[in-house]
Write a protein that holds these residues in place. Structure first.
Motif, PDB file in Angstrom:
ATOM      1  N   ILE A  29       0.599  -1.466   0.338  1.00 24.65           N
ATOM      2  CA  ILE A  29      -0.022  -0.175   0.368  1.00 24.65           C
ATOM      3  C   ILE A  29       0.815   1.430   0.040  1.00 24.65           C
ATOM      4  CG2 ILE A  29      -2.318   1.424   1.374  1.00 24.65           C
ATOM      5  CD1 ILE A  29      -2.800  -1.468   2.310  1.00 24.65           C
ATOM      6  N   LYS A  30       1.934   1.128   0.842  1.00 26.42           N
ATOM      7  CA  LYS A  30       2.030   2.372   1.068  1.00 26.42           C
ATOM      8  C   LYS A  30       3.228   2.671  -0.446  1.00 26.42           C
ATOM      9  CE  LYS A  30       7.073   3.718   2.453  1.00 26.42           C
ATOM     10  NZ  LYS A  30       8.340   3.165   4.164  1.00 26.42           N
ATOM     11  N   HIS A  31       3.870   1.697  -1.346  1.00 28.08           N
ATOM     12  CA  HIS A  31       4.177   1.968  -2.145  1.00 28.08           C
ATOM     13  C   HIS A  31       3.789   1.869  -3.640  1.00 28.08           C
ATOM     14  CE1 HIS A  31       8.450   2.952  -1.151  1.00 28.08           C
ATOM     15  NE2 HIS A  31       8.129   1.615   0.487  1.00 28.08           N
ATOM     16  N   GLY A  32       2.110   1.414  -3.640  1.00 33.98           N
ATOM     17  CA  GLY A  32       1.319   1.171  -4.472  1.00 33.98           C
ATOM     18  C   GLY A  32       1.147   0.173  -5.211  1.00 33.98           C
ATOM     19  N   ALA A  33       1.647  -0.522  -5.050  1.00 33.45           N
ATOM     20  CA  ALA A  33       2.143  -2.167  -5.390  1.00 33.45           C
ATOM     21  C   ALA A  33       0.797  -2.832  -4.748  1.00 33.45           C
ATOM     22  CB  ALA A  33       2.937  -2.674  -5.173  1.00 33.45           C
ATOM     23  N   ALA A  34       0.688  -4.576  -5.143  1.00 34.62           N
ATOM     24  CA  ALA A  34      -0.324  -5.205  -4.801  1.00 34.62           C
ATOM     25  C   ALA A  34      -0.007  -6.496  -3.869  1.00 34.62           C
ATOM     26  CB  ALA A  34      -1.047  -5.309  -5.848  1.00 34.62           C
ATOM     27  N   SER A  35      -0.149  -6.855  -2.531  1.00 34.82           N
ATOM     28  CA  SER A  35      -0.497  -7.754  -2.063  1.00 34.82           C
ATOM     29  C   SER A  35      -0.394  -9.326  -2.566  1.00 34.82           C
ATOM     30  CB  SER A  35      -0.483  -7.938  -0.586  1.00 34.82           C
ATOM     31  OG  SER A  35      -0.065  -8.766   0.378  1.00 34.82           O
ATOM     32  N   ARG A  36       0.297 -10.428  -2.492  1.00 33.75           N
ATOM     33  CA  ARG A  36       0.106 -11.119  -3.659  1.00 33.75           C
ATOM     34  C   ARG A  36       0.500 -12.527  -3.170  1.00 33.75           C
ATOM     35  NH1 ARG A  36       0.976 -10.425  -9.803  1.00 33.75           N
ATOM     36  NH2 ARG A  36      -0.554 -12.184 -10.221  1.00 33.75           N
ATOM     37  N   SER A  37       0.019 -13.353  -3.242  1.00 31.03           N
ATOM     38  CA  SER A  37       0.484 -14.683  -2.927  1.00 31.03           C
ATOM     39  C   SER A  37       2.074 -14.636  -4.215  1.00 31.03           C
ATOM     40  CB  SER A  37      -0.175 -16.130  -3.098  1.00 31.03           C
ATOM     41  OG  SER A  37      -0.316 -16.072  -4.683  1.00 31.03           O
ATOM     42  N   LEU A  38       2.839 -15.870  -3.184  1.00 29.06           N
ATOM     43  CA  LEU A  38       3.859 -16.482  -3.767  1.00 29.06           C
ATOM     44  C   LEU A  38       3.885 -17.005  -5.453  1.00 29.06           C
ATOM     45  CD1 LEU A  38       7.213 -16.581  -4.195  1.00 29.06           C
ATOM     46  CD2 LEU A  38       6.985 -18.633  -2.974  1.00 29.06           C
ATOM     47  N   GLU A  39       2.659 -17.828  -5.501  1.00 28.97           N
ATOM     48  CA  GLU A  39       2.038 -18.518  -6.783  1.00 28.97           C
ATOM     49  C   GLU A  39       1.187 -17.456  -7.395  1.00 28.97           C
ATOM     50  OE1 GLU A  39       2.288 -20.802  -3.360  1.00 28.97           O
ATOM     51  OE2 GLU A  39       1.642 -19.636  -3.386  1.00 28.97           O
ATOM     52  N   ASP A  40       1.019 -16.677  -7.031  1.00 25.24           N
ATOM     53  CA  ASP A  40       0.283 -15.872  -8.124  1.00 25.24           C
ATOM     54  C   ASP A  40       1.637 -14.376  -8.970  1.00 25.24           C
ATOM     55  OD1 ASP A  40      -2.123 -16.453  -7.693  1.00 25.24           O
ATOM     56  OD2 ASP A  40      -2.385 -14.951  -5.988  1.00 25.24           O
ATOM     57  N   ILE A  41       2.419 -14.789  -7.685  1.00 26.02           N
ATOM     58  CA  ILE A  41       3.694 -13.607  -8.696  1.00 26.02           C
ATOM     59  C   ILE A  41       4.295 -14.650 -10.422  1.00 26.02           C
ATOM     60  CG2 ILE A  41       5.824 -12.548  -8.031  1.00 26.02           C
ATOM     61  CD1 ILE A  41       4.108 -11.761  -5.767  1.00 26.02           C
ATOM     62  N   LEU A  42       4.466 -16.355  -9.359  1.00 29.40           N
ATOM     63  CA  LEU A  42       5.293 -16.937 -10.186  1.00 29.40           C
ATOM     64  C   LEU A  42       4.676 -16.525 -11.490  1.00 29.40           C
ATOM     65  CD1 LEU A  42       7.771 -18.369  -8.185  1.00 29.40           C
ATOM     66  CD2 LEU A  42       8.106 -15.700  -8.683  1.00 29.40           C
ATOM     67  N   GLY A  43       3.538 -16.821 -11.130  1.00 31.27           N
ATOM     68  CA  GLY A  43       2.599 -17.287 -12.358  1.00 31.27           C
ATOM     69  C   GLY A  43       1.853 -16.769 -13.708  1.00 31.27           C
ATOM     70  N   ASP A  44       2.229 -14.806 -13.469  1.00 32.86           N
ATOM     71  CA  ASP A  44       1.943 -13.793 -13.704  1.00 32.86           C
ATOM     72  C   ASP A  44       3.091 -13.778 -14.791  1.00 32.86           C
ATOM     73  OD1 ASP A  44       1.206 -11.639 -14.588  1.00 32.86           O
ATOM     74  OD2 ASP A  44       0.752 -11.054 -12.964  1.00 32.86           O
TER      75      ASP A  44
END
Length: 329
Positions: free
Chosen positions: A44-59
């Motif tokens: 939130i501080k940097h305007g990003a999203a909090s996501r799971s590791l699986e979501d990040i690596l699968g994106d």
């Protein structure tokens, strides 16, 4: 524009988050941490999203990940990210076990993804200037190197228990700088150390005060003195003496003024801690990683550099324990 996700929202993750958020060539996409609340707060501080590791690596839109988690997770995350086709910027060391680090490096190499290890001190202007002078032959052949790394306060004993020891945690940066600056390979190391700041340091099998002497491939010698506790602030320097000239990256003070009073002269002192001394190098290291991705080249401080520094640190740790010089494979 590189889409980069951050893995790890602790202290060093927060440092990297600031670099990601302010780099104009980076889109800071997301944050993962086992502590989801901490990840959410940083995102939130940097305007990003909090996501799971699986979501990040699968994106498929995520180009790279920056690994800033605890050391014992680096190798596994490096392997997972590489197998997912992501470029990786990884905090040092790859792992406290050389065998585990080597396996992770092999997996990443087979995946063919760019990997950079965060030896950020390479981006300190004073150290870079010495490297350039050595590479240009301005100092002649290197004969003697002196290095100091002295911290102002002892880390918590709980940290020292899992840090891998002073050679792997603190001095490893200077093992890397030694090779990078001189272009030479150490062939042996002899290290001696003591627990001077707190007897508990010895109880967890570590030292807080040490000297390592390394012999380089051309016969030159290097001495690195390291302290975990100094009463006057954070202090590091490098001196390279060659057959033609000597060059020094001096101890840096917080300012450059002198005050003259009756019977005394006062000067500005040292930085309060290691972070204050090298804070400026973190954005520069990230920028090198981004440049390497954009230019399609290997980044500075790659996997082989990380493994080499770890081999030296392992040999120095062995020497500390045996009290004997150790050859470096």
């Amino acid at each position: 524009m590189q889409n980069i996700a951050l893995l790890g929202a602790g202290f060093i993750g927060q440092v990297h988050a600031s670099s990601l958020a302010t780099n104009p060539r980076v889109r800071f996409t997301s944050v993962y941490d086992v502590d989801t609340a901490r990840a959410e707060e940083l995102a939130i501080k940097h305007g990003a999203a909090s996501r799971s590791l699986e979501d990040i690596l699968g994106d498929p839109h995520v180009d790279a990940v920056l690994i800033a988690t605890s050391t014992n997770t680096h190798a596994d995350l490096l392997e997972q990210a590489a197998q997912a086709g992501k470029a990786v910027f990884c905090e040092k060391p790859i792992d406290l076990s050389y065998e585990v680090a080597e396996r992770a490096a092999k997996v990443a190499g087979e995946a063919g993804v760019p990997v950079m290890i965060d030896f950020c001190r390479r981006f300190d202007p004073a150290y870079a200037a010495i490297k350039e002078a050595v590479a240009a032959g301005e100092l002649g052949e290197v004969e003697m190197v002196q290095m100091s790394t002295r911290g102002p306060s002892l880390p918590p004993i709980s940290y020292l228990e899992v840090s891998g020891g002073q050679m792997r945690d603190q001095v490893i940066h200077f093992f890397d700088l030694l090779c990078w600056i001189t272009g030479l390979e150490p062939v042996s190391v002899f290290a001696q150390g003591s627990a001077m700041a707190d007897p508990q340091v010895a109880e967890v099998g570590d030292v807080d005060t040490s000297i390592a002497i390394l012999k380089l491939s051309n016969g030159a010698l290097c001495q690195i003195d390291a302290q975990r506790r100094t009463p006057y602030g954070y202090d590091e320097r490098i001196e390279v003496s060659g057959t033609a000239e000597m060059m020094e990256a001096k101890r840096q003070q917080t300012g450059w003024t002198r005050r003259y009073g009756m019977g005394q002269i006062r000067e500005d002192g040292m930085d309060a801690g290691w972070f204050e001394r090298i804070e400026h190098t973190f954005p520069l290291a990230l920028d090198e990683f981004v440049s390497a991705l954009e230019e399609g080249r290997e980044p500075s401080a790659g996997l082989s550099d990380g493994l080499r520094a770890q081999r030296i640190a392992d040999a120095a740790t062995e020497s500390l324990k045996s009290g004997m010089p150790v050859e470096i494979a």
